[in-house]
Design a protein around this motif. Sequence first.
Motif, PDB file in Angstrom:
ATOM      1  N   LYS A 169       1.653 -13.358  -0.796  1.00  0.00           N
ATOM      2  CA  LYS A 169       1.326 -12.991   0.582  1.00  0.00           C
ATOM      3  C   LYS A 169       2.335 -13.680   1.477  1.00  0.00           C
ATOM      4  O   LYS A 169       2.604 -14.880   1.287  1.00  0.00           O
ATOM      5  N   ALA A 170       2.915 -12.949   2.404  1.00  0.00           N
ATOM      6  CA  ALA A 170       3.806 -13.585   3.371  1.00  0.00           C
ATOM      7  C   ALA A 170       2.936 -14.254   4.422  1.00  0.00           C
ATOM      8  O   ALA A 170       2.044 -13.622   4.986  1.00  0.00           O
ATOM      9  N   VAL A 171       3.177 -15.550   4.670  1.00  0.00           N
ATOM     10  CA  VAL A 171       2.287 -16.262   5.592  1.00  0.00           C
ATOM     11  C   VAL A 171       2.983 -16.686   6.884  1.00  0.00           C
ATOM     12  O   VAL A 171       2.327 -17.001   7.871  1.00  0.00           O
ATOM     13  N   ILE A 209      -0.736   8.455  12.456  1.00  0.00           N
ATOM     14  CA  ILE A 209       0.163   7.808  11.494  1.00  0.00           C
ATOM     15  C   ILE A 209      -0.653   7.018  10.474  1.00  0.00           C
ATOM     16  O   ILE A 209      -0.252   5.940  10.027  1.00  0.00           O
ATOM     17  N   THR A 210      -1.814   7.588  10.112  1.00  0.00           N
ATOM     18  CA  THR A 210      -2.641   6.873   9.139  1.00  0.00           C
ATOM     19  C   THR A 210      -2.726   7.609   7.809  1.00  0.00           C
ATOM     20  O   THR A 210      -3.226   7.066   6.843  1.00  0.00           O
ATOM     21  N   ALA A 211      -2.262   8.850   7.759  1.00  0.00           N
ATOM     22  CA  ALA A 211      -2.419   9.625   6.523  1.00  0.00           C
ATOM     23  C   ALA A 211      -1.050   9.960   5.936  1.00  0.00           C
ATOM     24  O   ALA A 211      -0.010   9.854   6.595  1.00  0.00           O
ATOM     25  N   VAL A 212      -1.087  10.369   4.675  1.00  0.00           N
ATOM     26  CA  VAL A 212       0.142  10.615   3.913  1.00  0.00           C
ATOM     27  C   VAL A 212       1.112  11.584   4.611  1.00  0.00           C
ATOM     28  O   VAL A 212       2.317  11.303   4.704  1.00  0.00           O
ATOM     29  N   PRO A 213       0.634  12.746   5.115  1.00  0.00           N
ATOM     30  CA  PRO A 213       1.604  13.703   5.676  1.00  0.00           C
ATOM     31  C   PRO A 213       2.443  13.116   6.817  1.00  0.00           C
ATOM     32  O   PRO A 213       3.565  13.579   7.052  1.00  0.00           O
ATOM     33  N   ALA A 260      -7.214   2.873  -0.701  1.00  0.00           N
ATOM     34  CA  ALA A 260      -7.426   4.318  -0.708  1.00  0.00           C
ATOM     35  C   ALA A 260      -7.337   4.923  -2.108  1.00  0.00           C
ATOM     36  O   ALA A 260      -8.151   5.770  -2.473  1.00  0.00           O
ATOM     37  N   TYR A 261      -6.363   4.499  -2.904  1.00  0.00           N
ATOM     38  CA  TYR A 261      -6.066   5.235  -4.144  1.00  0.00           C
ATOM     39  C   TYR A 261      -6.298   4.414  -5.409  1.00  0.00           C
ATOM     40  O   TYR A 261      -5.819   4.755  -6.475  1.00  0.00           O
ATOM     41  N   ARG A 262      -7.045   3.324  -5.252  1.00  0.00           N
ATOM     42  CA  ARG A 262      -7.351   2.455  -6.391  1.00  0.00           C
ATOM     43  C   ARG A 262      -8.593   2.956  -7.135  1.00  0.00           C
ATOM     44  O   ARG A 262      -8.780   2.699  -8.309  1.00  0.00           O
ATOM     45  N   GLY A 316       3.954  -8.336  -1.901  1.00  0.00           N
ATOM     46  CA  GLY A 316       2.607  -7.781  -1.802  1.00  0.00           C
ATOM     47  C   GLY A 316       1.641  -8.543  -2.678  1.00  0.00           C
ATOM     48  O   GLY A 316       2.010  -9.080  -3.721  1.00  0.00           O
ATOM     49  N   ASP A 317       0.379  -8.574  -2.230  1.00  0.00           N
ATOM     50  CA  ASP A 317      -0.624  -9.302  -3.008  1.00  0.00           C
ATOM     51  C   ASP A 317      -1.503  -8.352  -3.805  1.00  0.00           C
ATOM     52  O   ASP A 317      -2.496  -8.749  -4.375  1.00  0.00           O
ATOM     53  N   ASP A 318      -1.150  -7.076  -3.849  1.00  0.00           N
ATOM     54  CA  ASP A 318      -1.974  -6.086  -4.520  1.00  0.00           C
ATOM     55  C   ASP A 318      -1.284  -5.669  -5.818  1.00  0.00           C
ATOM     56  O   ASP A 318      -0.242  -5.019  -5.789  1.00  0.00           O
ATOM     57  N   ARG A 331     -12.596  11.685  -3.307  1.00  0.00           N
ATOM     58  CA  ARG A 331     -11.549  12.720  -3.303  1.00  0.00           C
ATOM     59  C   ARG A 331     -10.631  12.553  -2.110  1.00  0.00           C
ATOM     60  O   ARG A 331     -10.988  11.929  -1.098  1.00  0.00           O
ATOM     61  N   LEU A 332      -9.460  13.131  -2.230  1.00  0.00           N
ATOM     62  CA  LEU A 332      -8.551  13.187  -1.085  1.00  0.00           C
ATOM     63  C   LEU A 332      -9.216  14.028  -0.005  1.00  0.00           C
ATOM     64  O   LEU A 332      -9.955  14.974  -0.313  1.00  0.00           O
ATOM     65  N   ASN A 333      -8.930  13.698   1.241  1.00  0.00           N
ATOM     66  CA  ASN A 333      -9.458  14.569   2.304  1.00  0.00           C
ATOM     67  C   ASN A 333      -8.360  15.446   2.893  1.00  0.00           C
ATOM     68  O   ASN A 333      -8.528  16.030   3.955  1.00  0.00           O
ATOM     69  N   VAL A 334      -7.244  15.510   2.193  1.00  0.00           N
ATOM     70  CA  VAL A 334      -6.122  16.372   2.593  1.00  0.00           C
ATOM     71  C   VAL A 334      -5.819  17.251   1.368  1.00  0.00           C
ATOM     72  O   VAL A 334      -5.795  16.736   0.247  1.00  0.00           O
ATOM     73  N   GLY A 364       0.823  -1.206   0.000  1.00  0.00           N
ATOM     74  CA  GLY A 364       0.000   0.000   0.000  1.00  0.00           C
ATOM     75  C   GLY A 364       0.858   1.257   0.000  1.00  0.00           C
ATOM     76  O   GLY A 364       2.035   1.231  -0.408  1.00  0.00           O
ATOM     77  N   PHE A 365       0.291   2.367   0.478  1.00  0.00           N
ATOM     78  CA  PHE A 365       1.031   3.634   0.429  1.00  0.00           C
ATOM     79  C   PHE A 365       2.332   3.581   1.231  1.00  0.00           C
ATOM     80  O   PHE A 365       3.376   4.081   0.781  1.00  0.00           O
ATOM     81  N   SER A 366       2.293   2.994   2.423  1.00  0.00           N
ATOM     82  CA  SER A 366       3.510   2.958   3.248  1.00  0.00           C
ATOM     83  C   SER A 366       4.637   2.273   2.475  1.00  0.00           C
ATOM     84  O   SER A 366       5.791   2.711   2.504  1.00  0.00           O
ATOM     85  N   SER A 367       4.283   1.201   1.803  1.00  0.00           N
ATOM     86  CA  SER A 367       5.281   0.425   1.084  1.00  0.00           C
ATOM     87  C   SER A 367       5.861   1.212  -0.100  1.00  0.00           C
ATOM     88  O   SER A 367       7.079   1.259  -0.296  1.00  0.00           O
TER      89      SER A 367
END
Length: 462
Positions: A121-123, A430-434, A45-47, A35-37, A54-57, A11-14
């Motif tokens: 997927k890492a199992v 620590i959940t949003a991009v900024p 979020a961004y798919r 990753g499995d995505d 829309r972005l909320n930031v 995801g975004f963090s990665s």
Amino acid sequence: MTYDVAIVGSGFSSIALTINLLEILPPSASIAVIGDDPGFGRGTAYRTEFYLHRLNVPAARMSVFADRPDDFVDWLRARGKPVFADDFASRGDYGLYLRDTLASRLRPRERRARLDFVRAKAVACDTCPEEGITFVLDTGTELHARNVVLALGVGSAGLPISPERIDRRARRRIIDNPWRMGWFSRVKHDDEICIFGSGLTMIDQVLSLRARGHRGQIRVLSRRGLVPHPHPIRRAAPVATELPDGGEISTILHALRREVKNGADWRGVVDGLRPKTQALWQALSTHQRSRFLRHALAWWSIHRHRIAPDVFEQFNELLKDGTVKVEAGFLRSIRAADGAGLTIEYRARGEQRIVCLHADWIVNCTGMERAGIGHSPLLKEMCDRRMIAMDELGLGISVDRKSRVLDPEGEPRPGFFAAGALTAGQFWEITAVPDIRVQARDIAEAIADEVRLALPPAARIA
Ligand SMILES: Cc1cc2nc3c(=O)[nH]c(=O)nc-3n(C[C@H](O)[C@H](O)[C@H](O)COP(=O)(O)OP(=O)(O)OC[C@H]3O[C@@H](n4cnc5c(N)ncnc54)[C@H](O)[C@@H]3O)c2cc1C
């Protein structure tokens, strides 16, 4: 082979970590992203391609680089999308921006670290003295790495009711994960819908339904019936409220309320907290943090996670014409109705009154899981093997202030990190991009130091 770095999650963090690592690792280094995505970096979020998602930031705060704040705005403008810094771009565009930014870092092939995207997927996971950490993948192979970042995100929360209270025959009419967009095609235009959860996901889903021609009644039920506030059309300047040191959550809230009473715009007051939220959280005792989660979280969420003004306007029109109704209450049971559809029983908030609703579909929009690692068999296994531990409040896994994963004795293991919402116990915000982009850069720099140290001395200087 043994990779220098393995990032688990896509995801975004990665992607933020990968982009930073490609910028700063020496060309001899190697990175694996497990990753499995297939839409690397986009995640839930961004798919989306729906323009009202829309972005909320504001765009000016969504650059993937904290030290190059114009990057996203410049990317939009270069594609002929007129945008002001305070505009709320579409999340689909943001996904494309991430993809392009990664692609641009991959172009100078010979001058960059090797990157392998491992679709799996890492199992399971184990440590081994020579090869660092080994992941077992669901493809039946193993992957070894000296440095590891867990960027698995957190799962979606389940319905706020125990499974025994849901009639088995009702289950096929419950949409557990609304982000699997296929469910819209099962809904008829006049179907009645009951949505659990009244936050950002709910608004996204309501507007998506209406844009697809749905016109039936939508009832929204959540414990408090609170809906996110809109951003103002003209952004209020952040207000730096003087806050008590260390303090208790009630004294912090009191100081914020006083600021608003004295005439400050509440949005400016909330925005003014942003740069210090992590430090404030870290200064609270576990007891105070849990008080915040119990009593203030719902209020925090609607004031802090606001939506674009025009998106709010569209939602508000539906509230005004009564085709969408938001109620506060506690879910008691879900049964298959005698005729067709479902009967939902809930207790109205603050009353003993039991309310029965009819719906053709239930949609779970309760949002992000706030209950740690239950969503991930990999993390549960790592916990059982005492490689990781849950944080004290069970929000995610235990990390120190450098995002290093701590074992149950509280000891960090060199080269072992976690990123994103999984680290909420330490950072909260620590959940949003900024915030994630800052963490991603810090982790990338720490890993680059480890990788350089492992090189022979001559190569280190080069
Ligand atoms: C709908 C929505 C809208 C948002 N809008 C905004 C916004 O406007 N602005 C903003 O700043 N933030 C926004 N956010 C918040 C934030 O940007 C996202 O939550 C962010 O995408 C978090 O990324 P992540 O990589 O930590 O987690 P995730 O996006 O959840 O990604 C984790 C990934 O890891 C994969 N994974 C899990 N387990 C394994 C495993 N064992 N092996 C391999 N892969 C695994 C998952 O499949 C997933 O792809 C939004 C979030 C959502 C959900």
